[in-house]
Design a protein around this motif. Structure first.
Motif, PDB file in Angstrom:
ATOM      1  N   ASP A 269       1.598   4.734  -2.052  1.00  0.00           N
ATOM      2  CA  ASP A 269       1.717   3.290  -1.862  1.00  0.00           C
ATOM      3  C   ASP A 269       1.211   2.878  -0.481  1.00  0.00           C
ATOM      4  OD1 ASP A 269       2.878   0.642  -2.795  1.00  0.00           O
ATOM      5  OD2 ASP A 269       3.988   0.931  -0.938  1.00  0.00           O
TER       6      ASP A 269
ATOM      7  N   ARG B 197      -2.109   0.450   0.755  1.00  0.00           N
ATOM      8  CA  ARG B 197      -1.950  -0.667   1.691  1.00  0.00           C
ATOM      9  C   ARG B 197      -2.803  -0.474   2.952  1.00  0.00           C
ATOM     10  NH1 ARG B 197       2.610  -3.581   0.135  1.00  0.00           N
ATOM     11  NH2 ARG B 197       3.821  -2.525  -1.476  1.00  0.00           N
TER      12      ARG B 197
ATOM     13  N   GLU C 222      -0.574  -6.262   4.808  1.00  0.00           N
ATOM     14  CA  GLU C 222      -0.213  -5.465   3.641  1.00  0.00           C
ATOM     15  C   GLU C 222       1.284  -5.240   3.487  1.00  0.00           C
ATOM     16  OE1 GLU C 222      -2.541  -4.806   1.648  1.00  0.00           O
ATOM     17  OE2 GLU C 222      -4.339  -5.053   2.875  1.00  0.00           O
TER      18      GLU C 222
ATOM     19  N   ARG D  11       5.812  -8.233   2.264  1.00  0.00           N
ATOM     20  CA  ARG D  11       6.932  -8.090   1.318  1.00  0.00           C
ATOM     21  C   ARG D  11       7.292  -6.617   1.088  1.00  0.00           C
ATOM     22  NH1 ARG D  11       8.741 -11.952  -1.603  1.00  0.00           N
ATOM     23  NH2 ARG D  11       9.140 -10.572  -3.371  1.00  0.00           N
ATOM     24  N   TYR D  12       7.023  -5.785   2.054  1.00  0.00           N
ATOM     25  CA  TYR D  12       7.266  -4.346   1.873  1.00  0.00           C
ATOM     26  C   TYR D  12       8.741  -4.036   1.709  1.00  0.00           C
ATOM     27  CZ  TYR D  12       6.431   0.672   2.446  1.00  0.00           C
ATOM     28  OH  TYR D  12       6.351   2.027   2.247  1.00  0.00           O
TER      29      TYR D  12
ATOM     30  N   VAL E  85      10.867  -5.509  -0.115  1.00  0.00           N
ATOM     31  CA  VAL E  85      11.171  -5.592  -1.545  1.00  0.00           C
ATOM     32  C   VAL E  85      10.430  -4.504  -2.315  1.00  0.00           C
ATOM     33  CG1 VAL E  85      10.993  -7.054  -3.597  1.00  0.00           C
ATOM     34  CG2 VAL E  85      11.598  -8.064  -1.388  1.00  0.00           C
ATOM     35  N   GLU E  86       9.168  -4.297  -1.971  1.00  0.00           N
ATOM     36  CA  GLU E  86       8.338  -3.370  -2.734  1.00  0.00           C
ATOM     37  C   GLU E  86       8.727  -1.912  -2.495  1.00  0.00           C
ATOM     38  OE1 GLU E  86       4.999  -5.053  -0.987  1.00  0.00           O
ATOM     39  OE2 GLU E  86       4.728  -6.626  -2.490  1.00  0.00           O
TER      40      GLU E  86
ATOM     41  N   ARG F 197      11.739  -0.850  -1.926  1.00  0.00           N
ATOM     42  CA  ARG F 197      12.963  -0.626  -2.702  1.00  0.00           C
ATOM     43  C   ARG F 197      12.633  -0.263  -4.139  1.00  0.00           C
ATOM     44  NH1 ARG F 197      16.912  -5.382  -1.870  1.00  0.00           N
ATOM     45  NH2 ARG F 197      16.770  -4.546   0.231  1.00  0.00           N
ATOM     46  N   SER F 198      11.604  -0.892  -4.685  1.00  0.00           N
ATOM     47  CA  SER F 198      11.195  -0.583  -6.055  1.00  0.00           C
ATOM     48  C   SER F 198      10.567   0.799  -6.150  1.00  0.00           C
ATOM     49  CB  SER F 198      10.205  -1.649  -6.541  1.00  0.00           C
ATOM     50  OG  SER F 198       9.694  -1.325  -7.813  1.00  0.00           O
ATOM     51  N   VAL F 199       9.691   1.126  -5.205  1.00  0.00           N
ATOM     52  CA  VAL F 199       8.995   2.415  -5.239  1.00  0.00           C
ATOM     53  C   VAL F 199       9.962   3.576  -5.056  1.00  0.00           C
ATOM     54  CG1 VAL F 199       7.303   3.849  -4.018  1.00  0.00           C
ATOM     55  CG2 VAL F 199       6.801   1.457  -4.473  1.00  0.00           C
TER      56      VAL F 199
END
Length: 723
Positions: free
Chosen positions: A651, A655, A680, A683-684, A686-687, A689-691
């Motif tokens: 990820d 970026r 890049e 919003r890392y 949030v992103e 946390r998903s990854v």
């Protein structure tokens, strides 16, 4: 949030107080368990009830639940002559600041784990956080009555995730299998008491006590042997160990005393089976809290110093000692004003007493070392009270080890220290999480404009996990939060508590420009319209410098073609034009500008005329040269579980991140250090946390500006930049 049947009295000594923080993910059942405990103790009439005699709409119920899900709440309950303060902490990751405040105010942590969902990565991180500070811990497994629940499997997950010392202390008795599976009882492995719930049970049902069935003793017998060995070992009771090794009978009361020692030492963690909706295990848990959790006198005192930094030792949880208290959280009530939840570590709080308020300062923005150092001020306390659901009950004095609500402390912020005016002290603050999700906010109307700054400062004072900063380059007011839910809660408080409506927009990234090749420019400011005119002409050479060099202004004028007094005027104009930018409006940086020629007029030349000439010269040089857009790059440190290392690295690469190193830290987690463009990682938070399935955390700090790659394109940059 609930209707009280009785009033909780105050504690008469610290040894009769227990402060227990309930910790766990959203959906594990923390609040349901708290309500069941209050109901079992007779403190509320029914779980989930609201105040009798009032009309509560569905919207009010939703609002109440939402407020409880984002704030730290305290529910005192009496168990015999022991007052147990149950600190219900938010489970969602966005509100980790309130969770840490709950741990600061507690002397033990009760981890609530769902028998259906097991242990997630976030819960494991919280366990390690408690272990780092030596916090005694126990585990309550909820929903054990569900047909799909497997208590033994969940205990195994806890042992794998939390490490050694985790052992079942109460096990459920389950008959049947599959959909015919039924919870019929609960067996205490230390006391050997069996509680019969075969009649169906219920929140208000007291189970009967009888001998445990032989089939259950056969199944759980090995668990009891392991538990007893662990308790005796952790408590270091050699006499009891000798008796146990010799095969002698063990007194359950002695085992309970050893269990208390083992839990307080932080090396033993009992697991209890519960079903709050049926009341199974709730009374047993209520009895265990005063027995297993240490009182405030047995916990280490937090570091304390004088305002000048000199450490203060010898303090203890003594009601007669010097006053040391700390604000765990602050809220605002439209009728009462500022309300502070306070933990008293030493001394005694009394209504209307004078106190010294000392703040540690709040960082105003990411990468900004500026601190709002509030060195202290004297205040007078308002009334003291204890929370009783949606109501509060006034109290006289609050002794060391206890918690209370304090009104009329308008200057108080979360994390502030209260001490005696004649002996000002400050407690070393706990670690607040760094917010990493930015959003730009502005007033929705002219009437909101006047109130916006004050309201935002109030919200940030209540929640140190928020930051606010006005970006000097983009002129946006940027609110930093821990996540989308955290942001929504802050915006909701702004609108409904302070009456300020705001608009949100994407944060503009502070892009810059620089020259890529040398250039020349002429600034000709000649105006004559009758009377006194303007005359200033200058010629400059512009050269690019290395990143971070700023402006280097060189005077190479000979022969007095530009008078000495106007050379600084040219430099001032150039600096102003660099700040304003040229075509795209991005500031110009890292230039050497050489003034080598020009012309002046004996009457019409002036400071302002040559400032304008300097501006025109730089714009002329830029129009004839090639400029490059520079983007800010941050140094980023991502901490993640080893299982998600590959996903996070991929990820970061997507970026445009450059990994500069990795290292292993405590708990087997990996820290990845990388350089990533700000474009890049807006919003890392949030992103990531998903990854990482909620297990990843990161920090970021500005590093430098670098040339924006051509393949990224100016269109994307302008959409998110300053133009």
């Amino acid at each position: 949030m609930v209707d009280r049947a009785v009033t909780v009295p105050g504690a008469d000594r610290p040894q009769n107080i227990r402060n227990v923080a309930l910790v766990g993910p959203t959906g594990a059942g923390k609040t349901t368990l708290v309500e069941a405990l209050l109901h079992a103790a007779g403190e509320i009439k029914r779980p989930g009830s609201v105040e009798e005699g009032t009309t509560v709409s569905d919207h009010d119920e939703v609002e109440i639940r939402q407020r409880r899900s984002v704030h730290l709440t305290v529910n005192p309950v009496m168990v015999g002559d022991v007052k147990v303060n149950l600190l219900d902490t938010p489970g969602y990751a966005d509100f980790v600041g309130a969770m840490r405040a709950g741990l600061r105010g507690a002397d033990a942590a009760l981890f609530v784990v769902s028998a259906l969902d097991g242990v997630d990565g976030r819960t494991r991180m919280l366990w390690e956080e408690c272990a780092a500070v030596g916090m005694p811990r126990a585990v309550a497994v909820t929903k054990v009555d569900h047909p799909r629940a497997d208590f033994d499997e969940v205990v195994g997950q806890c042992q794998e995730a939390f490490g050694p010392g985790v052992h079942a202390a109460y096990v459920p008795a389950v008959e049947g299998s599959g959909d015919q599976r039924e919870l019929v009882g609960l067996w205490g492995l230390v006391s050997e008491r069996y509680y019969d719930y075969s009649d169906g049970g219920g929140p208000g049902t007291a189970p009967s006590s009888c001998p445990a069935p032989e089939w259950l003793r056969g199944q759980a017998g090995p668990l009891r042997e392991t538990l007893i060995e662990e308790v005796i070992t952790e408590s270091e009771d050699e006499a009891l160990m000798d008796r146990y090794m010799a095969g002698g009978e063990l007194d359950p009361d002695l085992l309970i005393e050893d269990l208390k020692k083992a839990v307080a030492a932080g090396g033993f963690h009992p697991v209890l089976a519960t079903s709050p909706t049926r009341g199974v295990g709730v009374r047993e848990l209520l009895r265990e809290l005063p027995l297993s959790c240490p009182d405030p006198t047995r916990r280490p005192f937090p570091p304390v110093a004088r305002p000048d930094g000199r450490p203060v030792g010898g303090l203890s949880c003594d009601p007669d000692g010097p006053l040391v208290a700390e604000v765990l959280s602050t809220t605002s009530d439209p009728y009462v004003g500022r309300i502070s939840l306070v933990r008293v570590f030493s001394g005694t709080l009394a209504p209307d007493a004078g106190v010294h308020l000392h703040g540690h300062g709040v960082r105003t923005g990411l990468g900004n070392a500026e601190e709002l150092d509030r060195t202290g001020e004297d205040e007078r306390l308002g009334s003291l009270s204890v929370p009783l659901g949606r109501r509060t009950s006034p109290v006289g004095e609050v002794i060391a080890g206890d918690l209370c609500l304090v009104s009329k402390l308008p200057a108080a912020r979360t994390g502030d220290t209260l001490s005696a005016p004649e002996l000002p002290l400050r407690v070393s603050p706990w670690r607040f999480p760094d917010p990493m999700l930015p959003v730009a906010v502005s007033a929705a109307s002219a009437s909101d404009e006047d109130k916006l700054s004050h309201a935002v400062s109030r919200v940030v004072a209540e929640d140190p996990s928020l930051r606010v900063r006005v970006n000097p380059e983009t002129h946006q007011m940027v609110l930093w939060s821990l996540g989308e839910a955290h942001l929504d809660a802050a915006l909701d408080r702004l609108e409904h508590r302070y009456g300020v409506r705001v608009r949100t927009e994407e944060v503009r990234i502070p892009l810059r420009e620089t020259f890529t090749v040398p250039g020349q420019g002429t600034g000709r400011n000649v105006k004559q319209s009758g009377g006194h005119g303007e005359f200033g002409v200058c010629r400059i050479r512009v050269e690019p410098l290395e990143s971070g060099a700023g402006l280097e202004f060189v005077d190479r004028v000979v022969g007095g073609v530009v008078p000495r007094q106007y050379v600084p005027s040219v430099e001032k104009g150039i600096r102003a034009q660099m700040a304003d930018g040229v075509d795209d409006g991005y500031p110009l940086v890292d230039l050497r500008v050489t003034l080598y020629d020009g012309r002046a007029h004996s009457v019409d030349s002036s400071d302002m005329a040559f400032q304008k000439a300097g501006r025109l010269a730089l714009r002329d040089a830029a129009s004839a040269s090639e400029l490059a857009v520079l983007e800010p790059v941050d140094t980023v440190a991502v901490e993640v579980d080893d299982a998600f290392l590959g996903a996070v690295l991929s990820d970061l690469s997507a970026r445009r991140g450059r990994v500069v190193g990795t290292e292993t830290v405590a708990g087997g987690r990996i820290v990845i250090r990388a350089e990533v463009p700000e474009l890049e990682i807006v919003r890392y938070a949030v992103e990531l946390r998903s990854v990482s399935h909620g297990t990843g955390v990161f920090t970021r700090d500005y590093l430098r500006h670098e040339r924006l790659p051509e393949h990224v394109g100016h269109r994307r940059a302008r959409a998110r930049g300053t133009a």
